[in-house]
Design a protein around this motif. Structure first.
Motif, PDB file in Angstrom:
ATOM      1  N   GLU A 259       0.840  -1.205   0.000  1.00 36.82           N
ATOM      2  CA  GLU A 259       0.000   0.000   0.000  1.00 36.82           C
ATOM      3  C   GLU A 259       0.878   1.259   0.000  1.00 36.82           C
ATOM      4  N   LEU A 366      -7.536   4.316   1.452  1.00 34.91           N
ATOM      5  CA  LEU A 366      -7.043   2.960   1.210  1.00 34.91           C
ATOM      6  C   LEU A 366      -6.346   2.396   2.451  1.00 34.91           C
ATOM      7  N   GLN A 370      -7.499  -0.851   4.571  1.00 36.40           N
ATOM      8  CA  GLN A 370      -6.557  -1.945   4.818  1.00 36.40           C
ATOM      9  C   GLN A 370      -6.432  -2.234   6.311  1.00 36.40           C
ATOM     10  N   VAL A 383       3.307  -1.056   6.242  1.00 35.38           N
ATOM     11  CA  VAL A 383       3.433  -0.479   4.896  1.00 35.38           C
ATOM     12  C   VAL A 383       4.821   0.149   4.711  1.00 35.38           C
TER      13      VAL A 383
END
Length: 477
Positions: A259, A366, A370, A383
Motif C-alpha cells: 500500500e 485505502l 486496509q 506499509v
C-alpha cells in the motif's frame, strides 16, 4: 519520549503507524495524534457537552450522549469518490483527525493543529538516473528491514503486482526461514492474478498460501466488513482483504503490504493523463479542424474543466448527472469544494502536486480500509512504502523518474518509472511492465448469482426504500 523531549519533538522522531493518546496530569491536558500518513484511523465526536475520541466510530454508540445522525452535506462527496476526505465523515459531529495532525484537549477547550505534512516537491539532487535508482533501492531495503522487526510470526500480502512482489522479495532475503505469503484468487482467469502470484512466489522463494474468493463469500462477508469499516462498504475488494486476513491469522500476526507505492511513486494512469494533457493542450486550436479527434481529446482530458478540476474528477466514480439522478438534493460543487481548496494549497507544479494531493486524500482511505479489514482479525498491517525517509527521497526525485510524458510503449512504461526500474532487477520485464489490474472482484458475475439477487431483493433494497435517502425508482430499475 514525551517525558524526555516533549510532544512536538516526540512526534518528529516517530517513523511508523500510530494513533496515540497522552494524558498529562501535571498540565491537565490530553493530547491525541494520528501518524504522518494516516495508516491508523482516529476519530473524535464533539458537541457542547462532551468530547470523545476513538480509533473506531462504533465505540461512540455506547455513550448515552452520542446521537448518530447522517451528515447529509458529506454524502455527495462520499458517493462521488467513495470516501470523505480530510476531517469529513458521514455522521454529524464526528470528524477524522487528519494524518499529521494532533488535538489538544483541556478542561474548557480543544484545538487541532498540524504537526507535519508531506513535503512539497523538493529540488532534485544532482545525480544520474543510475545513482537515484541505487539510492532508492538502498532506502527501500532499509525500510523493509525495519518493518521486519517482530516478536510474532510475520508474512506478506502478495497480490501479484509489482508493489507487493517487491516488498516480498526484499523481505524474503532478510528472513532466515521460508517467508509466508498470502493471496486472494478468483475462478475467473480474466480477473485472477493467480498466474502472476505464481511467478512472484517462484522468484522470491516464498511459501504461497492462496484463498479462492467465491460468489457466496460476497454475501457472507458483506455485513461483517461493513461493521468493521464504520461506514458503507465503498471498495468491493475490501472483502478480499477481509478474507485474506481471516485466513492468514492461522499462521501470522503481522503482514507487510504494498500500500502507498502508487501514490508515492506515480502508479496510476491519471498521472500520465495529466502530463499528456499539458502536451496536447497547445495543439487544440489545430485539432479543431479535425472534429472527431478534438471531441475524443476533449472527452479524455476534460478540457472543459481546469487541470486541477480534471484531475480531481479523474478519481470520481459518478459524474454530476449520475449524482443528481441518484441523490436529487445533491450539490456537485459542494462535493468538490474541500478538494479544490486542498489541491490549491499544494506548492509546485506538474504531477508531483497531484501525487501529494492523492497521498492526502485517496491514499488515506485505502490505508484505513486496509487497517480495518486486517485489524478485524487482529492482524497488524505494515506499509514499508510509507517509511518517512523513503517518502522524503521520492519527493526529491526528478519528475521524469516518476511519470513521463507520451511514450510509444504506452502507459505501463510511463508510470512509476523508478520503482519499476528497481523491480526489473528482481523480476523479468513481462512481469514488471504488464497492464495494471488493481485487484478487481468479478462483480458482474457475482451480482447475477441467484443467491446475491435474493440478498439484494430481501435485505438491501428494502433498507434503501425505508430510509428514503436515494432515488428509489432509479435504484429499483
Amino acid at each position: 519520549l514525551y517525558q524526555h523531549y516533549g510532544l512536538k519533538v516526540m512526534l518528529e522522531m516517530l517513523n511508523g503507524m500510530f494513533s496515540l493518546c497522552i494524558v498529562d496530569l501535571n498540565k491537565a491536558k490530553i493530547y491525541i495524534a494520528r501518524d504522518h500518513f494516516g495508516i491508523k484511523p482516529l476519530y473524535f465526536y464533539a458537541n457542547d457537552k462532551i468530547i470523545m475520541f476513538s480509533s473506531e466510530v462504533k465505540s461512540f454508540y455506547k455513550h448515552p450522549l452520542f446521537k448518530a445522525e447522517l451528515e447529509e452535506s458529506n454524502l455527495d462527496e462520499y458517493l462521488m469518490f467513495r470516501y470523505c476526505s480530510g476531517n469529513n465523515f458521514l455522521l454529524k459531529n464526528v470528524q477524522q483527525i487528519k494524518p499529521g495532525f494532533l488535538m489538544e484537549i483541556s478542561s474548557n477547550s480543544w484545538e487541532i493543529e498540524q504537526y507535519w505534512e508531506i513535503p512539497d516537491s523538493t529540488i532534485p539532487e544532482s545525480k544520474s538516473r543510475k545513482d537515484h535508482f541505487l539510492n532508492l533501492d538502498n532506502i527501500l531495503t532499509k525500510a523493509v528491514e525495519t518493518q521486519l522487526l517482530s516478536d510474532v510470526e510475520l508474512g506478506t500480502q502478495l497480490s501479484g503486482g509489482i508493489d507487493s512482489s517487491l516488498i516480498t522479495s526484499y523481505a524474503s532475503k532478510k528472513i532466515n526461514t521460508e517467508l509466508e505469503s498470502f493471496s486472494i484468487v478468483f475462478k475467473d482467469e480474466l480477473v485472477s492474478e493467480d498466474k502472476w502470484i505464481s511467478k512472484a512466489a517462484a522468484a522470491t522463494g516464498v511459501h504461497s498460501h492462496r484463498y479462492m474468493f467465491k460468489a457466496n463469500d460476497l454475501i457472507k462477508l458483506f455485513e461483517k466488513a461493513t461493521w468493521h469499516l464504520d461506514q458503507p462498504l465503498n471498495l468491493p475488494n475490501s472483502l478480499g482483504i477481509y478474507m485474506l486476513a481471516e485466513n492468514s491469522k492461522e499462521l501470522v500476526t503481522v503482514l507487510l503490504s504494498g500500500e502507498g507505492a502508487d501514490e508515492v511513486f506515480g502508479g496510476y494512469s491519471r498521472y500520465y493523463d495529466a502530463k499528456l494533457r499539458n502536451q496536447v493542450e497547445p495543439w487544440m486550436n489545430i485539432f479543431k479542424y479535425i472534429p472527431w479527434l478534438k471531441n475524443r481529446l476533449d472527452k479524455k482530458f476534460n478540457f472543459n474543466s481546469s487541470q486541477d478540476d480534471a484531475f480531481i474528477k479523474a478519481s470520481s466514480v459518478l459524474n454530476e448527472r449520475d449524482l443528481k439522478d441518484l441523490l436529487p438534493n445533491s450539490n456537485f460543487d459542494r462535493a468538490l469544494q474541500s478538494r479544490r481548496k486542498r489541491l490549491s494549497k499544494i506548492q509546485g507544479k506538474g504531477v508531483k502536486r497531484f501525487l501529494k494531493y492523492d497521498m492526502e486524500t485517496y491514499m488515506v482511505d485505502l490505508l484505513v480500509r486496509q487497517d480495518k479489514m486486517t485489524m478485524a482479525h487482529s492482524i497488524e498491517n505494515r506499509v514499508p512504502y510509507l517509511d518517512r525517509e523513503l517518502v522524503n527521497y521520492a519527493r526529491s526525485l526528478p519528475e521524469e523518474l516518476l511519470v513521463s510524458g507520451f511514450k510509444l510503449s504506452g502507459v505501463n512504461k510511463a508510470t512509476k518509472i523508478a520503482l519499476k526500474e528497481i523491480a526489473s532487477k528482481y523480476f523479468n520485464e513481462d512481469f514488471v511492465y504488464r497492464k495494471k489490474s488493481g485487484f478487481p472482484l468479478p462483480l458482474e458475475f457475482f451480482f447475477k448469482t441467484p443467491e446475491f439477487i435474493a440478498y439484494m431483493e430481501e435485505i438491501i433494497l428494502p433498507g434503501l426504500e425505508k430510509r428514503k435517502i436515494f432515488n428509489n425508482i432509479l435504484i429499483n430499475d
